[in-house]
Write a protein that holds these residues in place. Structure first.
Motif, short mmCIF file in Angstrom:
data_model
loop_
_atom_site.label_atom_id
_atom_site.label_comp_id
_atom_site.label_asym_id
_atom_site.label_seq_id
_atom_site.Cartn_x
_atom_site.Cartn_y
_atom_site.Cartn_z
N UNK A 121 44.80 -78.89 41.48
CA UNK A 121 45.41 -80.13 41.10
C UNK A 121 46.64 -80.31 41.08
N UNK A 122 47.48 -79.23 40.68
CA UNK A 122 48.78 -79.62 40.50
C UNK A 122 49.33 -80.01 41.71
N UNK A 123 48.86 -79.03 42.80
CA UNK A 123 49.59 -79.30 44.26
C UNK A 123 49.10 -80.63 44.59
N UNK A 124 47.85 -81.07 44.26
CA UNK A 124 47.30 -82.13 44.97
C UNK A 124 48.12 -83.26 44.51
N UNK A 125 48.43 -83.20 43.44
CA UNK A 125 49.40 -84.28 42.76
C UNK A 125 50.64 -84.34 43.56
N UNK A 181 41.18 -80.52 35.01
CA UNK A 181 41.83 -79.15 34.95
C UNK A 181 43.45 -79.58 35.06
N UNK A 182 43.85 -80.58 35.08
CA UNK A 182 45.18 -80.81 35.13
C UNK A 182 45.76 -81.55 33.96
N UNK A 183 46.70 -81.10 33.20
CA UNK A 183 47.26 -81.50 32.21
C UNK A 183 48.51 -82.50 32.75
N UNK A 184 48.80 -83.52 32.10
CA UNK A 184 49.80 -84.64 32.71
C UNK A 184 50.94 -84.07 31.99
N UNK A 185 51.88 -83.99 33.03
CA UNK A 185 53.33 -83.27 32.34
C UNK A 185 54.10 -84.53 31.99
N UNK A 186 54.40 -84.60 30.79
CA UNK A 186 55.02 -85.84 30.20
C UNK A 186 56.32 -85.96 30.91
#
Lengths: 801, 318
Positions: free
Chosen positions: A424-428, A467-472
């Protein structure tokens, strides 16, 4: 076998052996000077005997070999001299074979052999055949490799190549090829055999040593490729088949890797194009340790460069179905072995993609096929966790973005599925990249399909991902990107444009309040712009009104939703902007009124603190001031409400300023000259209510006054804010004075000027630089107006500073 | 010797010169002498006629009384075990002069016609076969005797290539090493080249190198008293390093550099000389594995070797 041995020890051994070579070379040359063939041969054999050492590492051995090699050139010269004196090469060829040790004997044989061929006393092919066969006597890998590389070296230029002087009686090109290929096969066997001599502990070192020797083996192939007479038919039948056979049968990963590269790099592009089947067909047969993707990649790179160099060859590519074959080969490689690391698979597809881009720049369907193939190959391994693979996959996905504009990329149906392989992180990250690219290229996305596609592509930004926490830290940045993206969703057709926005909103809804806070406003603003476009672009005013109404209604919905998010301040601004658009663009009074109503409700119910209230109220006043669509009645209501709010503000200075602002609600600008009589339907004449302006201003003075007193009560006499208010009010007066408001007469203004001058005399005021500057500017303004010499200057002239 | 018996009688300087009937110089053979390099000896073949001139010198003015001068042609086999008691298998004699007085240097011509010299001269470890001309000036108890050795070589016509089938043999140690070797012929002339191949059918030991040895075996006596003496005349490395299964290593061994003789079978029932090619494989622990194979050697006549220098070209793999 070479045991692990210190570097010093190696250096010492090399030194000793080198000295022995020098010593024997000395005696050899002495014997040559004395014309003593037998002794010269004896010393040269002893010299070469140093190469029998079992202890040197390949690198050191190479140094020793080079020393011996140099000495052998003297020997060649000596042989030529002997020949001149009448000794036949056949004789010499036999004589050197009397040496008792096989390694020196074969070095000597190769040395004589090269002279023998050059003299043409025997056919080149016979001598070559003999040499390459006799060299089998050395089975020690390192010694054998160097011996055969010596053979290869000295026979260079002596092969019966087409056009060579050794062709004809000396043989034909096929003899030359035969020679090189046999030597190649034997060298490769020796090279591979090194691997088996290593114990587990030594394996790394051994593999490293093998890499150092790779070029010796490859040189044979290089020489084959350099034969002038090598044409495609010979290559296909005579060379490639045998090389491939050797590659497969050696079953050695290092060799296979290197040799495949060798073949790909060594032979011409058009040969590869004609033998794609063989080249690719072998891939599944390679050992598991072979990095097939590297092989395929370099083949692809070569072919891509080939295609780029000459557009005509693209036809040939098509004839042989190069793309299809390469894609299938890639797929086959991934299928045949379960354990292909994901990084390799990705790398291979990345190469395939850049190949496709280079050869078929406008064949998007092929790009899509590559993506499909990549997806199928990696599906089982999703999500890709391997860092390298992940990086490569991002690169792979970036390639189309770099090569095509994003709208084109949006046609790649399989792009999102490949993206979904990423974590997910990479996808974002990828989604961010896509957005950035669109924004950088200022690409407009103008069809429904593409918008849907785009939103698919960037879905990690649009909504929560499992599975992806949003990074504030980055969340706002990302949402800002999305917000900016909204403005790229533009269609020439207003209906469609509206549909695009609606579609986007539908998707954004899934993002939840925290995203909507950022994404709804741009939608609404895009819609507002659309209203303007509709109004200006549609001839049929009724139709335009209808369309505007629809859009405005939708904006209303958006604003309402935003208010619930909750984001009352933004929603309020939105209502106001919508009201303004409804009034000034669409001239729809009711709707404009409705927007104001909603704005007021929000003001009353949802604005959290006094500061926000001040800002909100200023906005309300500002917008209302500019709205000209309202009838006197509805305007009264709204103005009344607004002035009411201003009186209810908590702080005196805020009240004062708000009241000043409200005064403008009674004094609208006259329409600009050019607008003239052509006033749009429904637009009311400007309100110019001098009395009420005066009422407001007086009230402001009063409030400023009481603010001053209030400060005095709490013993904050040194505070200059009230004076500031006075100066501000003075400015309002001046404004209306210039506007020709009949209530503001010279005397009224004069008395205010005096009042302010009085206040300014205060010691504290003189210290407040901002205030002083403000006051002085005001006075300067008056002075300038006086000097202008026009009608207004006359009015001003009676003012005394 | 001369000093020891010096007082017994006056030694007579005797010289002998070989001649050819056609007046050409006599051919010489270069023969190795152990530890001394080489010597040149007159060379003859079987059925040659041997001509010559013996010169017996006398100190001028002194009279030498003798009981006759003769020259003998002797063929002798001498075994190390019977040193000093050579066996004469050939003895011919020519009287050069009846008893009388020698007043001055005299020359006597002699000839032995079509001498049967069926055996080659040979110098081995424990046996030698030699031919000599022995000149004797008889003087009662103190005759002057001087030997003049010459060398005999016999030739055979060059064997047809079909003569002597190739030697082919598979040997091995079970589960360990299996090789097949092949020598192109069983019979070689002395300037010949042994061409062959070693096929490695199974290799489970780590070999270090491989060589071919040429070994000579002299056999003397027979039955109980039979004695063999072996000698390695050549070591020729043919492989360096460890081969793997399926490898075929070429052999090309030139015989000419080595001091070889033909194979001799029961020479005058006294001795035999046999030659062997011994294939030796050495492993990393210096263990030796070998297989010995007899080959027949013969001396081809010079004429039949006339393919001379370009014979070497023919030795290129064809």
């Amino acid at each position: 076998m070479v045991e692990a041995m210190g570097l010093e020890e190696q250096a010492r051994l090399l030194q000793e052996a080198g000295n022995a070579v020098k010593r024997n070379a000395f005696f050899m040359k002495k014997a040559m000077d004395e014309d003593n063939l037998r002794e010269a041969l004896r010393y040269s054999a002893t010299l070469l005997g140093e190469l029998r050492t079992p202890t040197l590492t390949p690198q050191r051995y190479y140094e020793l070999y080079m020393q011996a090699f140099n000495e052998l050139t003297h020997l060649q010269a000596f042989f030529r001299e002997e020949r001149r004196k009448g000794r036949s090469y056949a004789d010499l060829y036999e004589l050197v074979q009397h040496a008792g040790n096989v390694l020196p004997r074969l070095y000597l044989l190769c040395t004589v052999g090269s002279c023998y061929i050059r003299s043409k006393e025997a056919p080149a092919k016979s001598v070559l055949k003999d040499l390459v066969e006799m060299c089998k006597g050395v089975q020690h890998p390192i010694r054998g490799l160097f011996l055969r590389s010596y053979l290869c070296q000295v026979s260079r230029g002596l092969l019966p190549d087409v056009g060579s002087e050794f062709e004809g009686d000396g043989g034909s090109i096929s003899d030359a090829i035969e020679f090189l290929l046999i030597n190649f096969a034997e060298m490769n066997k020796l090279w591979c055999r090194m691997q088996h001599h290593a114990s587990g502990r030594d394996r790394d070192r051994r593999e490293q040593e093998r890499q150092q020797l790779a070029d010796l083996v490859g040189r044979n192939l290089t020489y084959v490729s350099q034969l002038d007479g090598l044409d495609f038919a010979l290559y296909q039948e005579g060379v490639l088949a045998r090389v491939m056979d050797q590659i497969v049968s050696c079953k050695d990963a290092i060799a296979q890797q290197y040799l495949m590269q060798c073949v790909i790099q060594g032979f011409p592009d058009d040969f590869h194009l004609g033998t794609l089947d063989s080249l690719l067909g072998i891939l599944p047969d390679l050992q598991s340790g072979v990095q097939v993707h590297v092989v395929v990649s370099s083949l692809l790179d070569r072919l891509a460069r080939f295609a780029a160099s000459d557009k005509a060859v693209v036809d040939t590519f098509n004839q042989v179905d190069a793309f299809g074959k390469l894609t299938r080969a890639a797929a086959k490689v991934t299928e045949s072995e379960n354990e292909v690391p994901s990084g390799d698979v990705v790398a291979m597809h990345a190469a395939l993609l850049s190949f496709t881009g280079a050869v078929y720049p406008d064949r998007l369907d092929l790009v899509n096929k590559v993506l499909t193939s990549a997806y199928q190959a990696l599906e089982k391994q999703a999500p890709i966790k391997d860092a390298k693979a992940e990086k490569l996959l991002v690169q792979l996905l970036s390639t189309p973005l770099d090569n095509y504009d994003v709208v084109t990329v949006l046609e790649l149906a399989n792009y999102p599925s490949v993206m979904s392989l990423l974590r997910p992180a990479k996808r974002k990250e990828m989604a961010v990249k896509i957005c950035q690219t669109i924004l950088r290229q200022r690409t407009l996305v103008s069809s429904m399909e593409k918008v849907e596609m785009l939103l698919d592509f960037i879905s990690p930004l649009v909504r929560d991902t499992e599975g992806l926490e949003d990074d504030d830290e980055f969340f706002e940045e990302e949402q800002n990107l999305l917000a900016r993206l909204v403005h790229q969703l533009v269609s020439q057709d207003t209906d469609e444009h509206f549909e695009l926005l609606r579609a986007a909103r539908d998707r954004f809804n899934a993002g939840g309040p925290k995203r909507l806070r950022h994404t709804l406003a741009p939608l609404a603003f895009a819609a507002l712009r659309l209203v303007r476009t509709i109004k200006e672009g549609t001839a049929d005013s009724k139709k335009a009104d209808g369309a505007c109404k629809t859009v405005l209604q939708w904006i209303h919905g958006v604003a309402a939703q935003l208010a619930e998010v909750p984001a009352a301040e933004i929603a309020l601004q939105l209502y106001l902007q919508a009201a303004h658009a409804a009034s000034e663009v669409a001239c729809l009074e009711l709707i404009a009124y409705e927007f104001f109503e909603q704005a007021f409700i929000l003001y009353e119910e949802a604005i959290p603190d006094s500061k926000a209230e001040v800002t909100a109220l200023q906005s309300i006043v500002g917008v209302l001031h500019r709205c000209r669509v309202f009838t006197a009645e509805s305007r009264d209501t709204l103005v009344h409400k607004a002035t009411g709010y201003s009186a209810k503000l908590l702080k005196k200075p805020d009240q004062c300023r708000a009241v000043c602002a409200c005064s403008h609600l009674f004094w609208q600008e006259l329409p600009a000259e050019e607008e003239g009589d052509d006033v749009a339907e429904g637009v009311q004449p400007p309100v110019r209510d001098a009395d009420n302006v005066m009422v407001c201003l007086k009230r402001a003075l009063k409030i400023a006054n009481s603010a001053q007193q209030q400060l005095a009560v709490v013993l904050k006499g040194d505070h200059t804010t009230p004076v500031m208010l006075f100066v501000e009010i003075l400015n309002h007066y001046l404004f209306y004075f210039e506007q020709g408001n009949p209530s503001i007469t010279t005397s009224v203004l004069q008395s205010l000027l005096e009042l302010v001058a009085n206040e300014m005399a205060n010691e504290n005021c003189q210290k407040d630089e901002a205030l002083l500057a403000f006051y002085n500017s005001t006075r300067n303004h008056i002075a300038i107006q006086k000097d202008k010499g026009d009608e207004l200057a006359q009015k001003f002239s009676s003012l005394q500073l | 010797m001369q000093r020891l018996f010096g007082n017994l009688g006056q030694t007579v300087p005797i010289q002998l010169e070989f001649h050819r009937r056609d007046g050409q110089p006599v051919k010489n053979a270069t023969v190795k002498v152990k530890g001394l390099g080489t010597e040149q000896l007159p060379l003859f073949n079987n059925k040659d006629s041997i001509y010559g001139e013996v010169k017996v010198s006398n100190i001028p003015g002194k009279k030498l009384e003798h009981q006759g001068i003769k020259v003998q042609l002797l063929g002798q086999i001498e075994l190390a075990s019977e040193r000093g008691h050579p066996h004469d298998f050939l003895a011919l004699v020519r009287d050069l002069s009846p008893p009388g007085d020698l007043v001055q240097t005299e020359k006597y011509g002699f000839e032995f016609n079509d001498v049967e010299m069926q055996y080659d001269s040979y110098r081995g470890l424990q046996v030698r076969l030699r031919y000599i001309l022995r000149v004797t000036v008889s003087k009662g108890y103190s005759s002057s005797v001087k030997d003049f050795p010459f060398w005999v070589r016999n030739f055979e016509p060059l064997a047809a290539p079909t003569n002597g089938a190739p030697i082919k043999m598979e040997v091995g140690i079970e589960e360990c090493l299996h090789i097949e070797f092949e020598y192109d012929k069983a019979k070689y002339h002395l300037k010949d080249t042994v061409v062959g191949k070693i096929y490695f059918l199974l290799v489970r030991i780590k070999l270090k190198h491989m060589e071919v040895e040429i070994r000579r075996r002299e056999t003397t006596g027979s039955g109980q008293s039979m004695h063999n003496e072996n000698e390695t005349l050549a070591k020729y490395e043919i492989m360096d390093g460890a081969p793997v299964r399926g490898e075929a290593i070429p052999i090309r061994l030139f015989l000419s550099p080595y001091d070889l003789t033909p194979t001799y079978k029961t020479v005058h029932n006294k001795f035999s000389v046999k030659y062997f090619l011994n294939l030796v494989l050495v492993d990393e622990e210096d263990r030796r594995y070998f297989k010995q194979q007899e080959i027949q050697l013969y001396r081809a006549s010079d004429a039949s070797q006339a393919n001379g220098p370009h014979a070497a070209a023919a030795t290129l793999v064809s």
